[in-house]
Write a protein that holds these residues in place. Structure first.
Motif, PDB file in Angstrom:
ATOM      1  N   VAL A   1       0.833  -1.204   0.000  1.00 17.49           N
ATOM      2  CA  VAL A   1       0.000   0.000   0.000  1.00 17.49           C
ATOM      3  C   VAL A   1       0.867   1.254   0.000  1.00 17.49           C
ATOM      4  N   SER A   2       1.910   1.273   0.812  1.00 17.00           N
ATOM      5  CA  SER A   2       2.767   2.474   0.864  1.00 17.00           C
ATOM      6  C   SER A   2       3.457   2.702  -0.473  1.00 17.00           C
ATOM      7  N   GLU A   3       3.853   1.624  -1.147  1.00 22.02           N
ATOM      8  CA  GLU A   3       4.485   1.769  -2.467  1.00 22.02           C
ATOM      9  C   GLU A   3       3.480   2.320  -3.483  1.00 22.02           C
ATOM     10  N   ARG A   4       2.267   1.785  -3.463  1.00 18.93           N
ATOM     11  CA  ARG A   4       1.226   2.216  -4.416  1.00 18.93           C
ATOM     12  C   ARG A   4       0.854   3.673  -4.200  1.00 18.93           C
ATOM     13  N   PHE A   5       0.851   4.107  -2.955  1.00 21.84           N
ATOM     14  CA  PHE A   5       0.463   5.479  -2.628  1.00 21.84           C
ATOM     15  C   PHE A   5       1.659   6.433  -2.584  1.00 21.84           C
ATOM     16  N   GLU A   6       2.856   5.866  -2.754  1.00 20.89           N
ATOM     17  CA  GLU A   6       4.098   6.640  -2.747  1.00 20.89           C
ATOM     18  C   GLU A   6       4.271   7.438  -1.452  1.00 20.89           C
ATOM     19  N   VAL A   7       4.050   6.745  -0.334  1.00 19.74           N
ATOM     20  CA  VAL A   7       4.265   7.314   0.995  1.00 19.74           C
ATOM     21  C   VAL A   7       5.028   6.280   1.816  1.00 19.74           C
ATOM     22  N   SER A   8       5.646   6.727   2.881  1.00 19.95           N
ATOM     23  CA  SER A   8       6.334   5.776   3.750  1.00 19.95           C
ATOM     24  C   SER A   8       5.319   5.079   4.657  1.00 19.95           C
ATOM     25  N   VAL A   9       5.701   3.926   5.160  1.00 23.07           N
ATOM     26  CA  VAL A   9       4.836   3.210   6.093  1.00 23.07           C
ATOM     27  C   VAL A   9       4.611   4.071   7.335  1.00 23.07           C
ATOM     28  N   GLU A  10       5.654   4.767   7.775  1.00 20.17           N
ATOM     29  CA  GLU A  10       5.529   5.631   8.959  1.00 20.17           C
ATOM     30  C   GLU A  10       4.491   6.726   8.724  1.00 20.17           C
ATOM     31  N   GLU A  11       4.520   7.364   7.547  1.00 21.57           N
ATOM     32  CA  GLU A  11       3.524   8.401   7.230  1.00 21.57           C
ATOM     33  C   GLU A  11       2.125   7.798   7.209  1.00 21.57           C
ATOM     34  N   MET A  12       2.018   6.643   6.573  1.00 19.41           N
ATOM     35  CA  MET A  12       0.720   5.992   6.429  1.00 19.41           C
ATOM     36  C   MET A  12       0.124   5.633   7.788  1.00 19.41           C
ATOM     37  N   LEU A  13       0.951   5.194   8.722  1.00 20.06           N
ATOM     38  CA  LEU A  13       0.449   4.776  10.029  1.00 20.06           C
ATOM     39  C   LEU A  13       0.419   5.914  11.042  1.00 20.06           C
ATOM     40  N   GLY A  14       0.780   7.105  10.608  1.00 19.18           N
ATOM     41  CA  GLY A  14       0.788   8.259  11.497  1.00 19.18           C
ATOM     42  C   GLY A  14      -0.611   8.767  11.788  1.00 19.18           C
ATOM     43  N   VAL A  15      -0.676   9.959  12.342  1.00 16.94           N
ATOM     44  CA  VAL A  15      -1.964  10.527  12.742  1.00 16.94           C
ATOM     45  C   VAL A  15      -2.507  11.546  11.744  1.00 16.94           C
ATOM     46  N   SER A  16      -1.769  11.816  10.683  1.00 19.85           N
ATOM     47  CA  SER A  16      -2.205  12.803   9.705  1.00 19.85           C
ATOM     48  C   SER A  16      -3.540  12.415   9.089  1.00 19.85           C
ATOM     49  N   LYS A  17      -4.378  13.420   8.876  1.00 24.00           N
ATOM     50  CA  LYS A  17      -5.682  13.185   8.261  1.00 24.00           C
ATOM     51  C   LYS A  17      -5.700  13.649   6.810  1.00 24.00           C
TER      52      LYS A  17
END
Length: 133
Positions: free
Chosen positions: A41-57
């Protein structure tokens, strides 16, 4: 009183234990499965796993989290297990699953069959437009 065959008792016990063990194994997401789904998922969305699992909305990060929850839930893991795997509670996981299911249903009802198109929109944070259609 009917006499049961030893084989039938054994079959009943095996079926019962299989159900118990299957339920137990789906109560915990194995690390390898967790990492594989999060990495994909992180590769497909071009984000890091840390960003993806963070609190950002931010829409694209929230969509990535929701998709990861949906993928794990569709593999049969309980909402509690998925929540532990992604650092969220089970209600958040249930919301994520409902959200992705609704987006997929909306896509199907508009005659779209290409899951890649939905993934592209999710990755760009364009889920609001899909939900409004």
């Amino acid at each position: 009183m009917a006499v049961t065959e030893p084989d039938s008792d054994l079959r009943i016990a095996v079926r019962y234990l299989h159900g118990v063990l299957t339920a137990h194994t789906r109560a915990r997401v194995p690390a390898q499965t967790r990492l594989a789904v999060l990495a994909a998922v992180s590769e497909r969305f071009e984000v890091s796993v840390e960003e993806m699992l963070g609190v950002s909305k931010e829409p694209h990060l929230a969509a990535a989290r929701q998709l990861a929850c949906w993928l794990l839930a569709r593999r049969g893991y309980t909402p509690t297990a998925v929540g532990r795997a992604v650092g969220k509670d089970r209600q958040t996981v249930q919301h994520a699953v409902r959200r992705i299911d609704a987006l997929l249903e909306g896509q199907r009802s508009h005659g779209e069959r290409d899951p890649e198109a939905l993934l592209d929109r999710l990755a760009r944070g364009q889920t609001a437009a899909l939900a409004e259609r």
